[in-house]
Design a protein around this motif. Structure first.
Motif, PDB file in Angstrom:
ATOM      1  N   VAL A 295       0.832  -1.207   0.000  1.00  0.00           N
ATOM      2  CA  VAL A 295       0.000   0.000   0.000  1.00  0.00           C
ATOM      3  C   VAL A 295       0.867   1.258   0.000  1.00  0.00           C
ATOM      4  CG1 VAL A 295      -1.868  -1.174   1.217  1.00  0.00           C
ATOM      5  CG2 VAL A 295      -0.185   0.116   2.529  1.00  0.00           C
ATOM      6  N   THR A 296       2.135   1.109   0.376  1.00  0.00           N
ATOM      7  CA  THR A 296       3.078   2.226   0.352  1.00  0.00           C
ATOM      8  C   THR A 296       3.900   2.151  -0.932  1.00  0.00           C
ATOM      9  OG1 THR A 296       3.220   2.302   2.764  1.00  0.00           O
ATOM     10  CG2 THR A 296       5.037   3.284   1.549  1.00  0.00           C
ATOM     11  N   ASP A 297       4.180   3.288  -1.511  1.00  0.00           N
ATOM     12  CA  ASP A 297       4.944   3.360  -2.755  1.00  0.00           C
ATOM     13  C   ASP A 297       6.261   2.588  -2.631  1.00  0.00           C
ATOM     14  OD1 ASP A 297       5.397   4.846  -5.443  1.00  0.00           O
ATOM     15  OD2 ASP A 297       7.227   5.238  -4.274  1.00  0.00           O
ATOM     16  N   LYS A 298       6.614   1.828  -3.660  1.00  0.00           N
ATOM     17  CA  LYS A 298       7.792   0.968  -3.608  1.00  0.00           C
ATOM     18  C   LYS A 298       9.070   1.764  -3.352  1.00  0.00           C
ATOM     19  CE  LYS A 298      10.516  -2.396  -6.234  1.00  0.00           C
ATOM     20  NZ  LYS A 298      10.879  -3.110  -5.005  1.00  0.00           N
ATOM     21  N   GLN A 299       9.198   2.933  -3.953  1.00  0.00           N
ATOM     22  CA  GLN A 299      10.392   3.744  -3.736  1.00  0.00           C
ATOM     23  C   GLN A 299      10.542   4.131  -2.259  1.00  0.00           C
ATOM     24  OE1 GLN A 299      10.486   7.253  -6.163  1.00  0.00           O
ATOM     25  NE2 GLN A 299      12.416   8.006  -5.305  1.00  0.00           N
ATOM     26  N   ILE A 300       9.424   4.452  -1.636  1.00  0.00           N
ATOM     27  CA  ILE A 300       9.460   4.823  -0.220  1.00  0.00           C
ATOM     28  C   ILE A 300       9.767   3.601   0.636  1.00  0.00           C
ATOM     29  CG2 ILE A 300       8.071   5.734   1.681  1.00  0.00           C
ATOM     30  CD1 ILE A 300       6.487   7.277  -0.497  1.00  0.00           C
ATOM     31  N   ARG A 301       9.149   2.456   0.284  1.00  0.00           N
ATOM     32  CA  ARG A 301       9.443   1.218   1.025  1.00  0.00           C
ATOM     33  C   ARG A 301      10.919   0.881   0.943  1.00  0.00           C
ATOM     34  NH1 ARG A 301       5.345  -1.175  -2.020  1.00  0.00           N
ATOM     35  NH2 ARG A 301       6.785  -2.792  -2.755  1.00  0.00           N
ATOM     36  N   ASP A 302      11.465   0.935  -0.244  1.00  0.00           N
ATOM     37  CA  ASP A 302      12.878   0.581  -0.425  1.00  0.00           C
ATOM     38  C   ASP A 302      13.790   1.517   0.367  1.00  0.00           C
ATOM     39  OD1 ASP A 302      12.110  -1.473  -2.064  1.00  0.00           O
ATOM     40  OD2 ASP A 302      12.556  -0.419  -3.946  1.00  0.00           O
ATOM     41  N   GLN A 303      13.431   2.808   0.415  1.00  0.00           N
ATOM     42  CA  GLN A 303      14.247   3.759   1.166  1.00  0.00           C
ATOM     43  C   GLN A 303      14.169   3.466   2.668  1.00  0.00           C
ATOM     44  OE1 GLN A 303      16.453   6.091   0.088  1.00  0.00           O
ATOM     45  NE2 GLN A 303      16.947   6.232   2.275  1.00  0.00           N
ATOM     46  N   THR A 304      12.976   3.132   3.148  1.00  0.00           N
ATOM     47  CA  THR A 304      12.821   2.781   4.558  1.00  0.00           C
ATOM     48  C   THR A 304      13.630   1.535   4.899  1.00  0.00           C
ATOM     49  OG1 THR A 304      10.597   3.733   4.620  1.00  0.00           O
ATOM     50  CG2 THR A 304      11.160   2.160   6.350  1.00  0.00           C
ATOM     51  N   ILE A 305      13.544   0.515   4.050  1.00  0.00           N
ATOM     52  CA  ILE A 305      14.288  -0.723   4.271  1.00  0.00           C
ATOM     53  C   ILE A 305      15.787  -0.448   4.296  1.00  0.00           C
ATOM     54  CG2 ILE A 305      14.903  -2.946   3.224  1.00  0.00           C
ATOM     55  CD1 ILE A 305      11.988  -3.114   2.226  1.00  0.00           C
ATOM     56  N   LYS A 306      16.269   0.336   3.346  1.00  0.00           N
ATOM     57  CA  LYS A 306      17.695   0.649   3.290  1.00  0.00           C
ATOM     58  C   LYS A 306      18.156   1.366   4.556  1.00  0.00           C
ATOM     59  CE  LYS A 306      21.135   3.120   0.489  1.00  0.00           C
ATOM     60  NZ  LYS A 306      21.341   3.950  -0.724  1.00  0.00           N
ATOM     61  N   THR A 307      17.357   2.329   4.999  1.00  0.00           N
ATOM     62  CA  THR A 307      17.713   3.084   6.199  1.00  0.00           C
ATOM     63  C   THR A 307      17.747   2.182   7.422  1.00  0.00           C
ATOM     64  OG1 THR A 307      16.722   5.097   5.276  1.00  0.00           O
ATOM     65  CG2 THR A 307      17.066   5.036   7.661  1.00  0.00           C
ATOM     66  N   TRP A 308      16.733   1.341   7.562  1.00  0.00           N
ATOM     67  CA  TRP A 308      16.671   0.451   8.717  1.00  0.00           C
ATOM     68  C   TRP A 308      17.828  -0.552   8.711  1.00  0.00           C
ATOM     69  CZ3 TRP A 308      11.580  -1.164  11.353  1.00  0.00           C
ATOM     70  CH2 TRP A 308      10.770  -0.056  11.542  1.00  0.00           C
ATOM     71  N   ILE A 309      18.133  -1.094   7.550  1.00  0.00           N
ATOM     72  CA  ILE A 309      19.227  -2.073   7.472  1.00  0.00           C
ATOM     73  C   ILE A 309      20.551  -1.431   7.869  1.00  0.00           C
ATOM     74  CG2 ILE A 309      20.605  -3.439   5.848  1.00  0.00           C
ATOM     75  CD1 ILE A 309      18.007  -4.169   4.432  1.00  0.00           C
ATOM     76  N   ASN A 310      20.798  -0.223   7.416  1.00  0.00           N
ATOM     77  CA  ASN A 310      22.036   0.459   7.800  1.00  0.00           C
ATOM     78  C   ASN A 310      22.124   0.626   9.313  1.00  0.00           C
ATOM     79  OD1 ASN A 310      22.916   0.699   5.161  1.00  0.00           O
ATOM     80  ND2 ASN A 310      22.033   2.729   4.856  1.00  0.00           N
ATOM     81  N   LYS A 311      20.995   0.946   9.954  1.00  0.00           N
ATOM     82  CA  LYS A 311      21.002   1.111  11.405  1.00  0.00           C
ATOM     83  C   LYS A 311      21.170  -0.224  12.119  1.00  0.00           C
ATOM     84  CE  LYS A 311      18.343   5.406  11.504  1.00  0.00           C
ATOM     85  NZ  LYS A 311      17.143   6.108  12.014  1.00  0.00           N
TER      86      LYS A 311
END
Length: 417
Positions: A295-311
């Protein structure tokens, strides 16, 4: 390693679901990975067994209609099949009350001769494929649940003489009291649960999971897409994150987003609890699910995933013990993996988990079964990229104050609320 008989009573459906999904559910604590179980069911007035297996890792999969009964569920590994054979020969080892000695609550069998006889009987009837039972049997042919027979007062003393552990023994009595709130440093639900997480939830093992209790470390992007234009939404912060290691190369991790909630001393009326649940808790859980759902735009999902993984990777590499733990998982999966490539594999496995294996976990001090089912239906309506639903798990945690200790060796307690 213990040997146990897991008895499905007269529920042939539950028996078949255990076989089909390769899972075993227990109504009490006690069984552990590595234990050997014989799966049994009542049929034609007999206690029949046709499966032997070892307990693997704990699982959240509960395919049975009465799933709320089961406090511990395990994967079945090293599964073997046999033509159905009757277990009533165990009366030769357990006497008249053999069901209480060998079937009750899937207790560990202490009689070595009985264990040997069980294994011999199974080996004599071994089959390459599972053999299903006759579906045309009338209901009355299914028999009764002999795993916990009714005992009259006249029989009680004789039963306890023959099977001393048949009756539940009480370790102590306790009074249910309230947490102060969620975050209080001395009597807060989140604080006390975080400090005792692995003692409270043996389903999660410290050797196969990593709890990250930093509730400000992760921040969902909190935006949704309408058409092609992303619109700013509400940012969501889970209270903790749990990485669960499966031991399977195709899906090494499951990610659990943990939310602590507490009605505590300030919300005691049903109306207050209902308003807080519907106005605060459920919307918050929906935000967690939406952040990784389609339901969330894929670009936004991917950015969230990338940020969380880095943390997450930063959190792991800040502690030598965490580095050793997580690196060990990948060394187990890929024994020849060079050390310099471990970080890349962690990144890949975490990305896969955020895309395919997300759980929303609510830890709360009060929740009815109806409320739990409602929230589960809401969260499972959010789909991942694979088309699978985001899973919902709820744990109810209560604070108990000791009244009196009676027997330190006993397993059960009585509490009053």
């Amino acid at each position: 390693m213990a040997y146990r008989i897991l008895h499905c009573g007269k529920s042939l459906q539950n028996y078949r679901l255990c076989v089909e999904h390769q899972v075993a559910g227990f109504t009490t604590r006690g069984p552990a990975p590595g234990d050997v179980i014989f799966l049994a069911v009542n049929l034609r007035k007999q206690t029949l067994c046709s499966l032997r297996a070892k307990l693997g890792q704990p699982t959240d999969q509960k395919p049975w209609d009465d799933s709320e009964r089961y406090v511990a569920t395990y994967q079945l590994i090293e599964v073997e099949y046999a033509a159905p054979f009757d277990l009533r020969f165990l009366a030769d080892y357990g006497g008249r009350y053999w069901p209480l000695k060998f079937l009750q609550l899937a207790k560990a069998i202490q009689d070595e001769a009985a264990i040997q006889a069980l294994n011999q009987a199974f080996d004599q009837h071994r089959s390459v494929q599972p053999i299903d039972f006759d579906e045309s049997l009338p209901e009355e042919a299914l028999g009764t649940d002999d795993s916990s027979p009714n005992i009259s007062e006249q029989e009680l003393q004789q039963v306890l003489q023959e099977v001393p552990d048949a009756k539940v023994k009480i370790t102590g009595t306790f009074q249910t009291v309230r947490f102060k709130n969620e975050t209080d440093a001395l009597r807060g639900l989140e604080v006390l649960v975080s400090e005792n997480f692995y003692q409270l939830f043996p389903r999660y093992q410290p050797t196969h999971s990593l709890l990250i209790p930093e509730n400000r470390l992760f921040l969902a992007a909190g935006v949704e897409a309408r058409g092609d234009k992303p619109i700013k939404g509400i940012r969501s912060i889970p209270d903790a994150l749990l990485i669960i290691y499966s031991g399977l190369a195709q899906q090494p991790f499951t990610i659990a987003l943990i939310e602590y909630e507490c009605f505590g001393e300030s919300k005691t009326r049903s109306q207050d609890k209902s308003s807080y649940l519907n106005g605060q808790i459920i919307p918050q859980l929906m935000r967690f699910a939406a952040a990784f759902s389609i339901v969330t735009d894929k670009q936004i999902r991917d950015q969230t995933i990338k940020t969380w993984i880095n943390k997450i990777i930063g959190y792991i590499y800040a502690d030598p013990d965490y580095i050793q733990l997580v690196s060990g998982w990948f060394k187990q999966l890929y024994p020849d993996l060079p050390d310099q490539l471990v970080g890349r594999e962690i990144d890949r496995a975490l990305t896969l988990a955020f895309q395919q294996a997300i759980q929303v976990v609510l830890i709360i001090d009060d929740l009815s079964n109806e409320q739990k089912d409602t929230i589960s239906n809401v969260i499972q309506s959010f789909k991942l990229e694979t088309g699978d639903s985001i899973q919902f798990i709820a744990y109810i945690v209560r604070l108990e104050q000791r009244i009196r200790l009676l027997d330190a060796e006993a397993e059960y307690a009585l509490s009053v609320q």
